[in-house]
Motif scaffolding. Sequence first.
Motif, short mmCIF file in Angstrom:
data_model
loop_
_atom_site.label_atom_id
_atom_site.label_comp_id
_atom_site.label_asym_id
_atom_site.label_seq_id
_atom_site.Cartn_x
_atom_site.Cartn_y
_atom_site.Cartn_z
N ARG A 1 5.66 -17.64 38.01
CA ARG A 1 7.30 -17.14 38.00
C ARG A 1 7.44 -15.63 37.89
O ARG A 1 8.17 -14.95 38.21
CB ARG A 1 8.35 -17.88 37.09
N ALA A 2 6.25 -15.26 36.83
CA ALA A 2 6.41 -13.74 36.62
C ALA A 2 6.35 -12.90 37.76
O ALA A 2 7.17 -11.80 37.76
CB ALA A 2 5.37 -13.33 35.34
N PRO A 3 5.39 -12.85 38.68
CA PRO A 3 5.18 -12.12 39.79
C PRO A 3 6.29 -12.18 40.77
O PRO A 3 6.59 -11.05 41.30
CB PRO A 3 3.65 -12.76 40.51
N ARG A 4 6.91 -13.37 40.84
CA ARG A 4 8.06 -13.60 41.74
C ARG A 4 9.13 -12.89 41.15
O ARG A 4 10.20 -12.38 41.85
CB ARG A 4 8.35 -15.09 41.60
N VAL A 5 9.49 -12.94 39.94
CA VAL A 5 10.70 -12.16 39.25
C VAL A 5 10.27 -10.80 39.51
O VAL A 5 11.32 -10.15 39.73
CB VAL A 5 10.75 -12.66 37.74
N LEU A 6 9.12 -10.41 39.10
CA LEU A 6 8.91 -8.77 39.23
C LEU A 6 9.32 -8.29 40.81
O LEU A 6 9.78 -7.26 40.81
CB LEU A 6 7.55 -8.55 38.71
N LEU A 7 8.63 -9.16 41.72
CA LEU A 7 8.93 -8.74 43.30
C LEU A 7 10.42 -8.75 43.49
O LEU A 7 10.75 -7.88 44.33
CB LEU A 7 8.18 -9.70 43.83
N GLY A 8 11.15 -9.65 42.97
CA GLY A 8 12.43 -9.79 43.25
C GLY A 8 13.21 -8.44 42.59
O GLY A 8 14.01 -7.76 43.26
N VAL B 1 3.82 -14.61 46.19
CA VAL B 1 3.51 -13.34 45.75
C VAL B 1 2.57 -13.73 44.34
O VAL B 1 2.55 -14.70 43.62
CB VAL B 1 4.54 -12.41 45.18
N THR B 2 1.37 -12.81 44.40
CA THR B 2 0.52 -12.74 43.34
C THR B 2 0.45 -11.30 42.58
O THR B 2 0.78 -10.38 43.09
CB THR B 2 -0.98 -13.14 43.78
N TRP B 3 -0.11 -11.31 41.40
CA TRP B 3 -0.41 -10.02 40.86
C TRP B 3 -1.14 -9.07 41.49
O TRP B 3 -0.85 -7.74 41.59
CB TRP B 3 -1.20 -10.09 39.41
N GLY B 4 -2.11 -9.65 42.35
CA GLY B 4 -2.91 -8.58 43.34
C GLY B 4 -2.27 -7.86 44.42
O GLY B 4 -2.66 -6.93 44.94
N THR B 5 -0.96 -8.52 44.67
CA THR B 5 -0.23 -8.09 45.75
C THR B 5 0.88 -7.14 45.32
O THR B 5 1.88 -6.70 45.95
CB THR B 5 0.12 -8.85 46.91
N LEU B 6 1.34 -7.57 44.27
CA LEU B 6 2.41 -6.61 43.36
C LEU B 6 2.44 -5.14 43.44
O LEU B 6 3.64 -4.51 43.37
CB LEU B 6 2.84 -7.33 41.99
#
Length: 369
Positions: A87-94, A220-225
């Motif tokens: 969830r964290a990478p998804r929320v940050l990407l949003g 999404v992952t931390w590596g692509t953020l």
Amino acid sequence: MTAPTPDPLAEPAARRRGDKAAGRTTLAATLLVLAVLLLASATAGLAIGSVHVPPGQVWGIVTHALGADRSEPYWSGARETIVLDVRAPRVLLGAVTGAGLAVVGAAMQALVRNPLAEPYLLGVSSGASLGAVVVIVFGVTLLGPVSLSAAAFAGALGALFLVYATARTGGRITSVRLVLSGVAIAAVLTAVLDLLLLTTDRGNEARAVLAWTLGGLGGVTWGTLWLPSAALVIGIGVLLVQARRLNLLLAGEEAATTMGLDVARFRARMFVLLSLVTGVLVAAAGPIGFVGLMLPHIVRLFVGGDHRRVLPTAALGGAVFLVWADIAARTVAAPSEIPVGVLTALCGGPFFLWLLRRDARRGTDRGVA
């Protein structure tokens, strides 16, 4: 004894200083409220889902991961994985995508002096979609897990070059030719995309393409953020530096030129910057529509038209809006997930129609046919 004669210039000057102070107070209050809303929205995004995690536990997991809390964890490893890795990478990407699209939309509306302008005006999203479709349909995996994003960005960049090559005549690029070229190139790229979909004989690829073109934050992952985050920081930084020049365009091209602004060169540079930022965001999350159209107009109702105020406010407002749109996309039809672009379109479509009616009414009031 004769009373002193009042200075006729003192009162207007004092009023202007008071208006500026009131404006700064309003801006600070608005930014503070939006920052608190963004923090609450991020917490909700980490907590809400098929597995509910209490907000207190969410903060415990986050602070423990950051090293601020060294106490013994009282939550399961599965919940920690859900919060931190899913969830964290998804929320940050949003948040990053919403902020970026809102800022780009605000700048684009100033550059073309059209309230209906939005980040995908120059055909960038069509190029990105075509690049992604090529990867999905033909199974190209030269770059491994980032092949889709890389192809989408390459498609966006290619569309940008085509638009500029088409719009450039006599060494100059006018905003009208640029917009018309963007519309034409987008139509051609969309036709090629549709042709690929019609000629593919595998239904799974068609469904994957449809899901991508509707936009979404999953996978999404931390590596692509880091790439969309870097694009957002650079884009906002440059636009804040150029905010005064964006304000000059609000007075018209002639007035801006009189004040020393090279309008054609400034627009060309800004269009390139905005298109590159949009290309990175589309490559990361797909073409999520209407965020860049709605949010700039909404924040102007609270902070006015000065881009030194509009840009940071739009960034926070866009981040809050898209985080909540993604929460709704994950929960409204659970266990299925709705593409977040569908929900933003459901919000943005009526807003677009209202904007058209408002502008038509203003034109009628001014006697414009």
